[in-house]
Enzyme design. Sequence first.
Site, PDB file in Angstrom:
ATOM      1  N   LYS A   1       4.075  -0.379  -0.151  1.00  0.00           N
ATOM      2  CA  LYS A   1       5.206  -0.626  -1.066  1.00  0.00           C
ATOM      3  C   LYS A   1       6.427   0.134  -0.549  1.00  0.00           C
ATOM      4  O   LYS A   1       6.317   1.296  -0.112  1.00  0.00           O
ATOM      5  CB  LYS A   1       4.816  -0.126  -2.452  1.00  0.00           C
ATOM      6  CG  LYS A   1       5.832  -0.380  -3.567  1.00  0.00           C
ATOM      7  CD  LYS A   1       5.233   0.107  -4.905  1.00  0.00           C
ATOM      8  CE  LYS A   1       6.163  -0.175  -6.078  1.00  0.00           C
ATOM      9  NZ  LYS A   1       5.602   0.308  -7.351  1.00  0.00           N
TER      10      LYS A   1
ATOM     11  N   SER B   1       5.753  -3.060 -11.104  1.00  0.00           N
ATOM     12  CA  SER B   1       6.762  -3.116 -10.088  1.00  0.00           C
ATOM     13  C   SER B   1       6.212  -3.370  -8.676  1.00  0.00           C
ATOM     14  O   SER B   1       7.002  -3.651  -7.766  1.00  0.00           O
ATOM     15  CB  SER B   1       7.590  -1.847 -10.090  1.00  0.00           C
ATOM     16  OG  SER B   1       6.773  -0.745  -9.811  1.00  0.00           O
TER      17      SER B   1
ATOM     18  N   SER C   1       2.332  -0.219 -12.987  1.00  0.00           N
ATOM     19  CA  SER C   1       2.872  -0.966 -11.855  1.00  0.00           C
ATOM     20  C   SER C   1       1.924  -1.326 -10.736  1.00  0.00           C
ATOM     21  O   SER C   1       2.319  -2.047  -9.825  1.00  0.00           O
ATOM     22  CB  SER C   1       4.065  -0.205 -11.259  1.00  0.00           C
ATOM     23  OG  SER C   1       5.150  -0.274 -12.164  1.00  0.00           O
TER      24      SER C   1
END
Lengths: 94, 482
Positions: free
Chosen positions: B79, B154, B178
Amino acid sequence: MITKKDVDHVAELARLKLTDAETEEFTQELGGILGYIDEMDQADTADMEIVSQITGLSNVTRVDEVKNKSDRENLLANAPAQKNGAILVKKVFE
Amino acid sequence: MNLNELTIKVASEKLKDNKISSVELTEACFTQIEKNDKDINAFISTLKDEAMEMAKASDVRRAKGESLSQIDGVPIAVKDNMCMTGTKTTAASKILENFTAPYDATVIIKLKNAGAVIIGKTNLDEFAMGSSTENSYFGVTKNPSDLSRVAGGSSGGSAAAVASDMCIAALGSDTGGSIRQPASFCGVVGFKPTYGTVSRYGLLAMASSLDQIGPFTKTAEDAEILFDIIKGYDEKDSTSVDTSKTSTLKPKTLNLIKIGVPKEYFAEGLDPEVKKVIEAKIDELKEMGAQIKEISLANSKYALACYYVLMPVEVASNLGRYDGIKYGFSADGENLLDVYKNSRSDGFGAEVKRRIILGTYTSSSGYIDQYYNKAQKVRSLIEDDFKKAFEEVDFILGPVVPTTAFKIGEKSKDPLSMYLSDIYTIAVNLAGLPAASVPAGNIDGLPVGLHIIGPQLSDLNLLNLAKICESQKGDEDGIQGA
């Protein structure tokens, strides 16, 4: 409830510049969010202590010695402006 | 099966037996990325040249019998809120669009030391703020199950990349759900470890008392393998804990495991089809011998409100560093104050600004007692709910999200309705507990995840239970909604 004046004041504290449209929009949205947050008032926290974190750790320290020898050039590479090996900024004092 | 569809477990075995090479495996992932990522948008940046070098180096090591770990040579995505030297680390924000990280996050060092092939940085909601990846400066990530729907957030990019086999596994971060929510939406395993077991050094901080890095994988066994690589005490993270304790709990056989089902998680707001899938999973476990017990987490109803006070306060503090001075986007101004305001206002997206303003307000003089201090006490109440529950049961099960993946644009106009999609995941971060989402079934082709929560440091036992609970890929007729 939160007013446009509150939003403007807080934006200034947070070093944000909002357009009138943004101030209007945020005032409405934050009003709704704070309304939802107010439900917490019903929680019985009379006997509870303020807790900042859940690890139970405290006073985590280390010996004050330099371990990372970072190179200046690498660190300055991301600076928007530099001069003589330092980051160049607008004057801080009048 | 194409090589990019393999799990860590199988890929590592085939690598060890010289049936495949890391170069072939990595190329297969890039072929998939080149074929599908223009439609899915899982990646912000791919690192093909660097990855092929890592893959070649892995093959050389293996030939000499010097493999570094079980994931040596396995392509992993990360990420884009974790610093990796020499790569753009953007947090999906304009304010860091051209920021090249000058150091590696601890988890990156661990991946490199294990010989993993890091193939790219995945998309996220800006600064990890969001539940749909719609807040990314680089566009939304689509759900591989249905391109008109969100991948979740997210960590939407990481979830979608694993679900669409663009990588073998990925890392994400979880502050309020997330990792687990996008895992549920995309049909993969997403694990949030006990707070403190994975170093946050090098993770662009969102809410420091809540953030935790964790794996996205195709199976729970893979999650265990990757967790083992990334976990560990780190002196560079002052909230880091001794993780040797995660191994000391004796695993129980299923018939000795007590599972708690909180009645608050099955009440109004839960989609009836999702409820059926989750209840079917719990029944399945009951038939296999587990003891199921209804429990109550009485303060659940305050968790979201508590989180939306504490997290924005920490966000407002953590994002103060983005000021256009040392790094990142910088806008000019007449004086220093204007440089700060212009840089931040131009560089941050709307959701980020919203949360900074909310956090500044609720921690400001005159309001701090009503909001922030109150929330810190409510946090204690929520932690206590779980402590009491774990005296009666070993694990807690429930839904991850009230619904399956929603349509792109459906919730983006109403921030509060977006926040409500985290209603089951959030309490876990407040209490610092480990939790996983594992595939549990499908409704009209859209994945549903099962939420497994354990007490602090029960990570390995939790993953053992996850292995029993997870639906296999292709097992869609196992559990289905109507």
